[in-house]
Design a protein around this motif. Sequence first.
Motif, short mmCIF file in Angstrom:
data_model
loop_
_atom_site.label_atom_id
_atom_site.label_comp_id
_atom_site.label_asym_id
_atom_site.label_seq_id
_atom_site.Cartn_x
_atom_site.Cartn_y
_atom_site.Cartn_z
N TYR A 178 -64.42 0.43 -17.99
CA TYR A 178 -63.84 -0.89 -17.71
C TYR A 178 -64.53 -1.98 -18.54
O TYR A 178 -63.89 -2.95 -18.98
CB TYR A 178 -63.92 -1.21 -16.22
N PHE A 179 -65.83 -1.83 -18.75
CA PHE A 179 -66.58 -2.80 -19.56
C PHE A 179 -66.04 -2.82 -21.00
O PHE A 179 -65.84 -3.90 -21.58
CB PHE A 179 -68.07 -2.42 -19.53
N GLU A 180 -65.80 -1.64 -21.56
CA GLU A 180 -65.24 -1.57 -22.91
C GLU A 180 -63.84 -2.19 -22.94
O GLU A 180 -63.46 -2.83 -23.92
CB GLU A 180 -65.18 -0.11 -23.38
N ARG A 181 -63.09 -2.01 -21.86
CA ARG A 181 -61.74 -2.60 -21.80
C ARG A 181 -61.84 -4.12 -21.75
O ARG A 181 -61.03 -4.82 -22.37
CB ARG A 181 -60.98 -2.06 -20.59
N VAL A 182 -62.82 -4.65 -21.00
CA VAL A 182 -63.03 -6.11 -20.96
C VAL A 182 -63.25 -6.64 -22.37
O VAL A 182 -62.63 -7.63 -22.79
CB VAL A 182 -64.23 -6.47 -20.06
N LYS A 183 -64.13 -5.98 -23.11
CA LYS A 183 -64.44 -6.45 -24.48
C LYS A 183 -63.21 -6.39 -25.37
O LYS A 183 -62.98 -7.30 -26.18
CB LYS A 183 -65.59 -5.62 -25.07
N GLY A 184 -62.42 -5.33 -25.23
CA GLY A 184 -61.20 -5.22 -26.02
C GLY A 184 -60.16 -6.26 -25.66
O GLY A 184 -59.50 -6.83 -26.54
N LEU A 185 -60.02 -6.54 -24.36
CA LEU A 185 -59.06 -7.56 -23.90
C LEU A 185 -59.48 -8.96 -24.35
O LEU A 185 -58.66 -9.75 -24.80
CB LEU A 185 -58.94 -7.50 -22.38
N LYS A 186 -60.78 -9.24 -24.22
CA LYS A 186 -61.28 -10.57 -24.57
C LYS A 186 -61.10 -10.85 -26.07
O LYS A 186 -60.77 -11.96 -26.47
CB LYS A 186 -62.76 -10.69 -24.22
N SER A 187 -61.33 -9.82 -26.88
CA SER A 187 -61.24 -9.99 -28.34
C SER A 187 -59.82 -9.82 -28.86
O SER A 187 -59.59 -9.88 -30.06
CB SER A 187 -62.17 -8.99 -29.02
N LYS A 188 -58.86 -9.58 -27.94
CA LYS A 188 -57.45 -9.39 -28.26
C LYS A 188 -57.17 -8.11 -29.05
O LYS A 188 -56.12 -7.96 -29.66
CB LYS A 188 -56.91 -10.60 -29.06
N LYS A 189 -58.13 -7.17 -29.03
CA LYS A 189 -57.92 -5.88 -29.68
C LYS A 189 -57.10 -4.95 -28.78
O LYS A 189 -56.57 -3.94 -29.25
CB LYS A 189 -59.26 -5.23 -30.03
N ILE A 190 -57.06 -5.26 -27.49
CA ILE A 190 -56.27 -4.50 -26.53
C ILE A 190 -55.29 -5.45 -25.87
O ILE A 190 -55.65 -6.57 -25.49
CB ILE A 190 -57.17 -3.85 -25.45
N LYS A 191 -54.04 -5.02 -25.72
CA LYS A 191 -53.02 -5.86 -25.08
C LYS A 191 -53.14 -5.80 -23.55
O LYS A 191 -53.52 -4.76 -22.99
CB LYS A 191 -51.63 -5.42 -25.50
N SER A 218 -51.25 -4.87 -17.55
CA SER A 218 -51.12 -4.80 -16.09
C SER A 218 -51.83 -5.98 -15.43
O SER A 218 -52.54 -6.75 -16.10
CB SER A 218 -51.73 -3.49 -15.57
N GLU A 219 -51.62 -6.12 -14.12
CA GLU A 219 -52.34 -7.15 -13.36
C GLU A 219 -53.84 -6.91 -13.41
O GLU A 219 -54.63 -7.84 -13.44
CB GLU A 219 -51.86 -7.16 -11.90
N GLU A 220 -54.19 -5.63 -13.41
CA GLU A 220 -55.61 -5.26 -13.50
C GLU A 220 -56.20 -5.76 -14.81
O GLU A 220 -57.29 -6.33 -14.85
CB GLU A 220 -55.72 -3.73 -13.40
N ASP A 221 -55.45 -5.54 -15.90
CA ASP A 221 -55.90 -6.02 -17.22
C ASP A 221 -56.02 -7.54 -17.24
O ASP A 221 -56.97 -8.09 -17.81
CB ASP A 221 -54.92 -5.59 -18.31
N LEU A 222 -55.07 -8.21 -16.64
CA LEU A 222 -55.08 -9.67 -16.62
C LEU A 222 -56.32 -10.19 -15.89
O LEU A 222 -56.96 -11.14 -16.35
CB LEU A 222 -53.81 -10.20 -15.94
N TYR A 223 -56.66 -9.53 -14.78
CA TYR A 223 -57.84 -9.94 -14.03
C TYR A 223 -59.11 -9.70 -14.86
O TYR A 223 -60.01 -10.56 -14.91
CB TYR A 223 -57.93 -9.18 -12.71
N LEU A 224 -59.17 -8.56 -15.53
CA LEU A 224 -60.33 -8.27 -16.37
C LEU A 224 -60.43 -9.26 -17.53
O LEU A 224 -61.52 -9.69 -17.91
CB LEU A 224 -60.25 -6.84 -16.91
N TYR A 225 -59.29 -9.59 -18.09
CA TYR A 225 -59.27 -10.55 -19.21
C TYR A 225 -59.80 -11.92 -18.77
O TYR A 225 -60.57 -12.56 -19.48
CB TYR A 225 -57.85 -10.68 -19.75
N LYS A 226 -59.38 -12.34 -17.60
CA LYS A 226 -59.78 -13.67 -17.13
C LYS A 226 -61.21 -13.70 -16.60
O LYS A 226 -61.96 -14.63 -16.86
CB LYS A 226 -58.83 -14.14 -16.03
N HIS A 227 -61.59 -12.66 -15.85
CA HIS A 227 -62.84 -12.71 -15.11
C HIS A 227 -63.91 -11.73 -15.59
O HIS A 227 -65.03 -11.76 -15.08
CB HIS A 227 -62.58 -12.45 -13.62
N GLY A 228 -63.58 -10.89 -16.56
CA GLY A 228 -64.54 -9.88 -17.00
C GLY A 228 -65.76 -10.48 -17.69
O GLY A 228 -65.67 -11.47 -18.41
N MET A 229 -66.92 -9.85 -17.46
CA MET A 229 -68.17 -10.28 -18.09
C MET A 229 -68.39 -9.53 -19.40
O MET A 229 -68.00 -8.36 -19.53
CB MET A 229 -69.36 -9.98 -17.16
#
Length: 382
Positions: free
Chosen positions: A259-272, A275-286
Amino acid sequence: MIEDESSKYKTFFDIGINDNDNSKKKFAVLRYTINCYKRKKRLIYNELIKRYISNEKLEQEELIKIKKILDGSIYEERRKKYSHCILCTDHFKINYFERFSSKFKYWDIGEPTIPYSPYGLMIYLKEKNKLQLEDIQDLPNEYLEELLQIEKELYDKLYPISKKKLVGINILFNQLSKSELCIHGHVEFMIKDIDKDGVGAEYVLERPFDKFTEIINSKMINAKEILKIPEGIKMDFDNLSLNEIKDYVAKYENIIKCYFERVKGLKSKKIKILSEEDLYLYKHGMLSAMNFVYITYYKEKFILSNVPQLTLDFVPFDEIKDTQFDLYNLSINRYYDSRNNLFMRNISPTVRPSTKICEPMIKNDRILETNKKIYNMLEKLY
Protein backbone atom coordinates in the motif's frame (compact mmCIF):
# COMPACT_ATOMS: atom_id res chain seq x y z
CA MET A 1 0.37 -9.48 42.62
CA ILE A 2 0.24 -8.58 38.91
CA GLU A 3 -1.07 -5.04 38.47
CA ASP A 4 -2.40 -2.97 35.59
CA GLU A 5 -0.24 -0.06 34.51
CA SER A 6 -3.09 2.36 35.24
CA SER A 7 -5.48 2.38 38.18
CA LYS A 8 -8.04 4.35 36.16
CA TYR A 9 -7.75 3.27 32.53
CA LYS A 10 -7.44 0.31 30.22
CA THR A 11 -4.52 0.82 27.82
CA PHE A 12 -3.26 -0.64 24.56
CA PHE A 13 -1.15 -3.28 26.29
CA ASP A 14 -4.12 -4.54 28.31
CA ILE A 15 -5.90 -5.56 25.09
CA GLY A 16 -5.74 -9.31 24.70
CA ILE A 17 -4.45 -9.83 28.24
CA ASN A 18 -7.30 -8.81 30.52
CA ASP A 19 -10.16 -8.66 28.03
CA ASN A 20 -12.23 -10.68 30.49
CA ASP A 21 -11.79 -8.00 33.12
CA ASN A 22 -15.27 -6.80 34.07
CA SER A 23 -14.06 -3.47 35.46
CA LYS A 24 -15.58 -0.25 34.14
CA LYS A 25 -12.23 1.22 33.11
CA LYS A 26 -12.34 3.54 30.11
CA PHE A 27 -9.77 3.16 27.34
CA ALA A 28 -7.00 5.77 27.31
CA VAL A 29 -3.71 6.31 25.50
CA LEU A 30 -0.57 7.24 27.41
CA ARG A 31 1.08 10.32 25.92
CA TYR A 32 4.52 11.71 26.77
CA THR A 33 5.91 15.22 26.42
CA ILE A 34 9.71 15.09 26.56
CA ASN A 35 11.80 18.22 27.13
CA CYS A 36 14.97 18.29 24.97
CA TYR A 37 18.12 20.36 25.13
CA LYS A 38 17.60 21.55 21.53
CA ARG A 39 14.74 21.78 19.07
CA LYS A 40 14.18 18.77 16.83
CA LYS A 41 14.48 19.04 13.02
CA ARG A 42 10.85 18.04 12.61
CA LEU A 43 9.74 21.08 14.62
CA ILE A 44 12.15 23.42 12.80
CA TYR A 45 10.98 22.26 9.35
CA ASN A 46 7.30 22.61 10.23
CA GLU A 47 7.81 26.10 11.66
CA LEU A 48 9.66 27.13 8.50
CA ILE A 49 6.96 25.82 6.15
CA LYS A 50 4.24 27.51 8.19
CA ARG A 51 6.07 30.83 7.96
CA TYR A 52 6.48 30.32 4.21
CA ILE A 53 2.76 29.66 3.66
CA SER A 54 1.94 32.66 5.88
CA ASN A 55 3.96 34.86 3.46
CA GLU A 56 6.42 35.92 6.11
CA LYS A 57 9.70 37.45 4.99
CA LEU A 58 12.39 34.77 4.79
CA GLU A 59 16.14 34.74 4.27
CA GLN A 60 17.59 33.21 1.09
CA GLU A 61 19.04 30.29 3.08
CA GLU A 62 15.61 29.59 4.53
CA LEU A 63 14.01 29.62 1.08
CA ILE A 64 16.60 27.12 -0.18
CA LYS A 65 15.87 24.85 2.79
CA ILE A 66 12.11 25.14 2.18
CA LYS A 67 12.56 24.04 -1.44
CA LYS A 68 14.53 21.01 -0.26
CA ILE A 69 11.88 20.13 2.33
CA LEU A 70 9.07 20.30 -0.21
CA ASP A 71 10.86 18.30 -2.91
CA GLY A 72 12.17 15.77 -0.39
CA SER A 73 15.85 16.28 -1.20
CA ILE A 74 16.67 17.42 2.34
CA TYR A 75 15.89 13.90 3.57
CA GLU A 76 17.84 12.29 0.73
CA GLU A 77 20.91 14.40 1.60
CA ARG A 78 20.92 12.97 5.10
CA ARG A 79 20.67 9.41 3.81
CA LYS A 80 23.55 9.97 1.36
CA LYS A 81 25.79 11.26 4.16
CA TYR A 82 26.46 7.71 5.33
CA SER A 83 26.86 4.48 3.38
CA HIS A 84 24.09 2.98 5.52
CA CYS A 85 23.20 5.05 8.61
CA ILE A 86 24.85 6.91 11.48
CA LEU A 87 24.26 4.04 13.93
CA CYS A 88 26.75 1.77 12.17
CA THR A 89 29.47 4.45 11.99
CA ASP A 90 31.95 5.95 14.44
CA HIS A 91 29.75 9.07 14.53
CA PHE A 92 27.24 7.26 16.75
CA LYS A 93 27.85 8.16 20.40
CA ILE A 94 25.87 6.93 23.38
CA ASN A 95 26.37 6.58 27.13
CA TYR A 96 26.08 2.80 27.14
CA PHE A 97 25.84 0.52 30.16
CA GLU A 98 29.15 -1.30 29.88
CA ARG A 99 28.81 -3.87 32.67
CA PHE A 100 25.16 -4.66 32.04
CA SER A 101 25.71 -4.97 28.28
CA SER A 102 28.77 -7.18 28.74
CA LYS A 103 26.53 -9.94 30.09
CA PHE A 104 24.85 -10.25 26.70
CA LYS A 105 26.27 -11.53 23.43
CA TYR A 106 24.29 -9.62 20.82
CA TRP A 107 22.83 -6.42 22.30
CA ASP A 108 24.13 -3.25 23.94
CA ILE A 109 21.95 -0.93 25.98
CA GLY A 110 22.50 2.73 26.82
CA GLU A 111 21.07 6.12 27.64
CA PRO A 112 20.10 8.02 24.46
CA THR A 113 20.46 11.75 23.94
CA ILE A 114 16.70 12.16 23.68
CA PRO A 115 14.57 9.26 24.95
CA TYR A 116 11.04 8.51 23.78
CA SER A 117 9.78 8.22 27.35
CA PRO A 118 10.84 9.37 30.84
CA TYR A 119 13.88 7.35 31.97
CA GLY A 120 13.89 5.68 28.53
CA LEU A 121 16.90 3.75 27.22
CA MET A 122 18.07 2.59 23.79
CA ILE A 123 19.04 -0.91 22.70
CA TYR A 124 21.05 -1.78 19.58
CA LEU A 125 23.12 -4.60 18.12
CA LYS A 126 26.77 -4.92 19.18
CA GLU A 127 27.85 -5.75 15.62
CA LYS A 128 25.50 -3.34 13.86
CA ASN A 129 28.30 -2.07 11.60
CA LYS A 130 28.87 -5.61 10.25
CA LEU A 131 25.30 -6.89 10.22
CA GLN A 132 23.39 -3.76 9.14
CA LEU A 133 20.10 -5.54 9.88
CA GLU A 134 17.08 -3.25 9.61
CA ASP A 135 13.99 -5.23 10.69
CA ILE A 136 12.98 -7.42 13.62
CA GLN A 137 11.83 -10.21 11.29
CA ASP A 138 15.38 -10.53 9.92
CA LEU A 139 16.95 -11.25 13.31
CA PRO A 140 18.33 -14.75 13.95
CA ASN A 141 16.31 -16.53 16.64
CA GLU A 142 19.10 -16.36 19.21
CA TYR A 143 19.16 -12.55 18.88
CA LEU A 144 15.43 -12.35 19.50
CA GLU A 145 15.65 -14.79 22.42
CA GLU A 146 18.31 -12.64 24.05
CA LEU A 147 16.18 -9.54 23.55
CA LEU A 148 13.38 -11.17 25.53
CA GLN A 149 15.91 -12.19 28.18
CA ILE A 150 17.06 -8.58 28.52
CA GLU A 151 13.49 -7.35 28.96
CA LYS A 152 12.85 -9.91 31.69
CA GLU A 153 16.16 -9.15 33.39
CA LEU A 154 15.55 -5.40 33.37
CA TYR A 155 12.17 -5.98 34.94
CA ASP A 156 13.44 -8.41 37.59
CA LYS A 157 16.38 -6.20 38.61
CA LEU A 158 14.52 -2.89 38.70
CA TYR A 159 11.16 -3.99 40.11
CA PRO A 160 12.42 -4.21 43.72
CA ILE A 161 13.90 -0.70 43.68
CA SER A 162 10.88 0.83 41.93
CA LYS A 163 8.79 0.43 45.11
CA LYS A 164 6.85 -2.12 43.07
CA LYS A 165 5.69 0.56 40.60
CA LEU A 166 7.38 -1.04 37.58
CA VAL A 167 4.76 -3.18 35.83
CA GLY A 168 6.53 -4.02 32.57
CA ILE A 169 9.19 -3.31 29.97
CA ASN A 170 8.27 -2.15 26.47
CA ILE A 171 10.61 -1.81 23.49
CA LEU A 172 9.52 0.10 20.39
CA PHE A 173 11.16 -0.56 17.01
CA ASN A 174 10.40 1.82 14.13
CA GLN A 175 10.31 0.04 10.76
CA LEU A 176 9.83 1.08 7.12
CA SER A 177 10.48 4.86 6.97
CA LYS A 178 13.14 5.71 9.53
CA SER A 179 16.19 7.97 9.56
CA GLU A 180 18.55 5.48 11.23
CA LEU A 181 18.30 2.19 9.34
CA CYS A 182 20.04 -0.24 11.69
CA ILE A 183 17.76 -2.05 14.15
CA HIS A 184 17.48 -0.10 17.38
CA GLY A 185 14.81 -0.18 20.03
CA HIS A 186 13.49 2.48 22.40
CA VAL A 187 13.18 0.96 25.87
CA GLU A 188 10.27 2.20 27.96
CA PHE A 189 9.76 1.43 31.64
CA MET A 190 6.06 0.83 32.15
CA ILE A 191 5.39 2.54 35.48
CA LYS A 192 2.11 2.25 37.35
CA ASP A 193 0.14 5.52 37.30
CA ILE A 194 3.07 7.43 35.76
CA ASP A 195 0.63 10.26 34.99
CA LYS A 196 0.82 11.13 38.71
CA ASP A 197 4.61 11.46 38.74
CA GLY A 198 4.98 14.91 37.14
CA VAL A 199 7.34 13.72 34.40
CA GLY A 200 5.39 14.79 31.30
CA ALA A 201 3.09 11.76 31.09
CA GLU A 202 -0.68 11.95 30.75
CA TYR A 203 -3.54 9.64 29.83
CA VAL A 204 -5.80 10.90 27.06
CA LEU A 205 -9.32 9.51 26.65
CA GLU A 206 -9.08 8.58 23.00
CA ARG A 207 -8.13 5.56 20.94
CA PRO A 208 -6.04 6.73 17.99
CA PHE A 209 -5.48 4.42 15.03
CA ASP A 210 -4.99 4.69 11.29
CA LYS A 211 -8.37 4.43 9.53
CA PHE A 212 -6.71 2.32 6.82
CA THR A 213 -5.61 -0.36 9.31
CA GLU A 214 -8.92 -2.21 8.92
CA ILE A 215 -8.10 -2.78 5.25
CA ILE A 216 -4.51 -3.82 6.05
CA ASN A 217 -5.82 -6.26 8.67
CA SER A 218 -8.33 -7.72 6.19
CA LYS A 219 -5.44 -8.69 3.88
CA MET A 220 -3.64 -10.52 6.70
CA ILE A 221 -4.34 -14.21 7.11
CA ASN A 222 -6.79 -15.18 9.83
CA ALA A 223 -5.23 -17.29 12.56
CA LYS A 224 -6.33 -17.89 16.12
CA GLU A 225 -2.87 -16.82 17.31
CA ILE A 226 -3.23 -13.36 15.73
CA LEU A 227 -5.40 -10.79 17.46
CA LYS A 228 -6.65 -8.19 14.99
CA ILE A 229 -7.56 -4.88 16.60
CA PRO A 230 -8.21 -1.33 15.28
CA GLU A 231 -4.55 -0.37 15.92
CA GLY A 232 -3.06 -3.39 14.09
CA ILE A 233 -2.27 -6.92 15.26
CA LYS A 234 -0.94 -8.54 18.45
CA MET A 235 0.73 -11.90 19.04
CA ASP A 236 1.54 -13.77 22.25
CA PHE A 237 4.97 -15.44 22.32
CA ASP A 238 3.44 -18.28 24.37
CA ASN A 239 1.30 -19.35 21.42
CA LEU A 240 3.82 -19.13 18.57
CA SER A 241 7.39 -20.11 17.78
CA LEU A 242 9.92 -17.37 17.04
CA ASN A 243 9.97 -18.40 13.38
CA GLU A 244 6.19 -18.12 13.19
CA ILE A 245 6.21 -14.69 14.82
CA LYS A 246 8.90 -13.41 12.44
CA ASP A 247 6.99 -14.85 9.49
CA TYR A 248 3.77 -13.11 10.54
CA VAL A 249 5.60 -9.79 11.09
CA ALA A 250 7.13 -10.07 7.60
CA LYS A 251 3.78 -10.89 6.00
CA TYR A 252 2.06 -7.99 7.75
CA GLU A 253 4.80 -5.53 6.87
CA ASN A 254 4.73 -6.63 3.23
CA ILE A 255 1.03 -5.72 3.11
CA ILE A 256 1.86 -2.27 4.48
CA LYS A 257 4.70 -1.93 1.95
CA CYS A 258 2.41 -2.77 -0.98
CA TYR A 259 0.00 0.00 0.00
CA PHE A 260 2.92 2.35 0.72
CA GLU A 261 4.26 1.82 -2.81
CA ARG A 262 0.76 2.48 -4.16
CA VAL A 263 0.60 5.76 -2.20
CA LYS A 264 3.86 6.90 -3.81
CA GLY A 265 2.63 5.92 -7.26
CA LEU A 266 -0.73 7.68 -6.79
CA LYS A 267 0.86 10.84 -5.39
CA SER A 268 3.35 11.09 -8.27
CA LYS A 269 0.55 10.36 -10.81
CA LYS A 270 2.40 7.25 -12.03
CA ILE A 271 -0.63 5.17 -11.00
CA LYS A 272 -4.22 6.08 -11.88
CA ILE A 273 -6.91 6.33 -9.23
CA LEU A 274 -9.13 3.30 -9.83
CA SER A 275 -11.23 3.05 -6.67
CA GLU A 276 -12.46 4.80 -3.52
CA GLU A 277 -9.60 3.09 -1.73
CA ASP A 278 -7.12 4.64 -4.17
CA LEU A 279 -8.73 8.05 -3.76
CA TYR A 280 -8.36 7.85 0.02
CA LEU A 281 -4.72 6.80 -0.30
CA TYR A 282 -4.07 9.60 -2.77
CA LYS A 283 -5.55 12.21 -0.46
CA HIS A 284 -4.38 10.95 2.91
CA GLY A 285 -1.43 8.65 2.25
CA MET A 286 1.92 9.39 3.91
CA LEU A 287 5.23 9.44 2.07
CA SER A 288 6.90 8.11 5.21
CA ALA A 289 4.76 5.15 6.24
CA MET A 290 5.61 3.42 9.50
CA ASN A 291 5.29 0.01 11.06
CA PHE A 292 5.65 0.44 14.80
CA VAL A 293 6.72 -2.89 16.29
CA TYR A 294 6.40 -3.26 20.05
CA ILE A 295 7.94 -6.14 21.98
CA THR A 296 6.47 -5.96 25.46
CA TYR A 297 6.94 -7.84 28.73
CA TYR A 298 3.82 -7.15 30.76
CA LYS A 299 1.85 -9.26 33.25
CA GLU A 300 4.40 -12.07 32.88
CA LYS A 301 3.71 -12.31 29.13
CA PHE A 302 5.77 -11.44 26.07
CA ILE A 303 3.61 -9.76 23.42
CA LEU A 304 4.53 -8.48 19.96
CA SER A 305 2.36 -5.72 18.47
CA ASN A 306 2.39 -4.26 14.94
CA VAL A 307 0.84 -0.80 14.57
CA PRO A 308 0.85 0.61 11.01
CA GLN A 309 0.69 4.27 10.11
CA LEU A 310 -0.05 4.83 6.43
CA THR A 311 -2.64 7.62 6.29
CA LEU A 312 -3.30 10.81 8.26
CA ASP A 313 -5.98 13.49 8.50
CA PHE A 314 -5.40 17.07 7.35
CA VAL A 315 -5.37 20.03 9.71
CA PRO A 316 -6.95 23.28 8.43
CA PHE A 317 -4.14 25.83 8.30
CA ASP A 318 -5.91 28.37 10.51
CA GLU A 319 -6.38 25.78 13.25
CA ILE A 320 -2.64 25.18 13.69
CA LYS A 321 -1.38 26.75 16.89
CA ASP A 322 2.03 28.40 17.10
CA THR A 323 3.14 26.12 19.90
CA GLN A 324 5.96 23.62 19.87
CA PHE A 325 3.56 20.84 20.82
CA ASP A 326 1.20 21.54 17.91
CA LEU A 327 3.90 22.16 15.32
CA TYR A 328 5.93 19.10 16.30
CA ASN A 329 2.91 16.84 15.81
CA LEU A 330 2.50 17.59 12.11
CA SER A 331 3.67 16.01 8.88
CA ILE A 332 4.09 17.86 5.60
CA ASN A 333 2.16 16.79 2.51
CA ARG A 334 4.57 17.67 -0.29
CA TYR A 335 1.79 17.23 -2.89
CA TYR A 336 -0.45 19.90 -1.37
CA ASP A 337 -2.57 22.16 -3.59
CA SER A 338 -3.95 24.43 -0.87
CA ARG A 339 -2.96 25.60 2.59
CA ASN A 340 -5.60 23.30 4.09
CA ASN A 341 -4.08 20.08 2.79
CA LEU A 342 -0.47 20.99 3.51
CA PHE A 343 -0.20 19.77 7.10
CA MET A 344 -1.38 16.42 8.42
CA ARG A 345 -1.86 15.61 12.11
CA ASN A 346 0.86 13.15 13.10
CA ILE A 347 1.01 12.47 16.82
CA SER A 348 3.60 9.73 16.72
CA PRO A 349 4.03 6.90 17.51
CA THR A 350 0.32 6.15 17.17
CA VAL A 351 0.36 4.16 20.41
CA ARG A 352 1.97 5.94 23.39
CA PRO A 353 3.00 9.00 21.36
CA SER A 354 6.01 11.09 22.36
CA THR A 355 6.28 14.83 21.68
CA LYS A 356 9.73 16.40 21.95
CA ILE A 357 9.83 20.09 22.79
CA CYS A 358 12.60 22.45 23.95
CA GLU A 359 11.62 24.56 26.95
CA PRO A 360 14.67 25.81 28.90
CA MET A 361 12.44 26.83 31.81
CA ILE A 362 11.28 23.24 32.34
CA LYS A 363 13.64 21.32 34.62
CA ASN A 364 14.26 17.62 34.17
CA ASP A 365 15.99 17.15 37.53
CA ARG A 366 13.73 14.31 38.64
CA ILE A 367 14.14 12.41 35.38
CA LEU A 368 17.92 12.92 35.35
CA GLU A 369 18.19 11.81 38.97
CA THR A 370 16.18 8.65 38.26
CA ASN A 371 18.23 7.93 35.11
CA LYS A 372 21.38 8.11 37.22
CA LYS A 373 19.88 5.67 39.76
CA ILE A 374 18.96 3.24 36.98
CA TYR A 375 22.45 3.48 35.47
CA ASN A 376 24.19 3.01 38.80
CA MET A 377 21.93 0.15 39.84
CA LEU A 378 22.39 -1.81 36.61
CA GLU A 379 26.13 -1.23 36.52
CA LYS A 380 26.65 -2.20 40.16
CA LEU A 381 24.78 -5.46 39.68
CA TYR A 382 27.43 -6.81 37.29
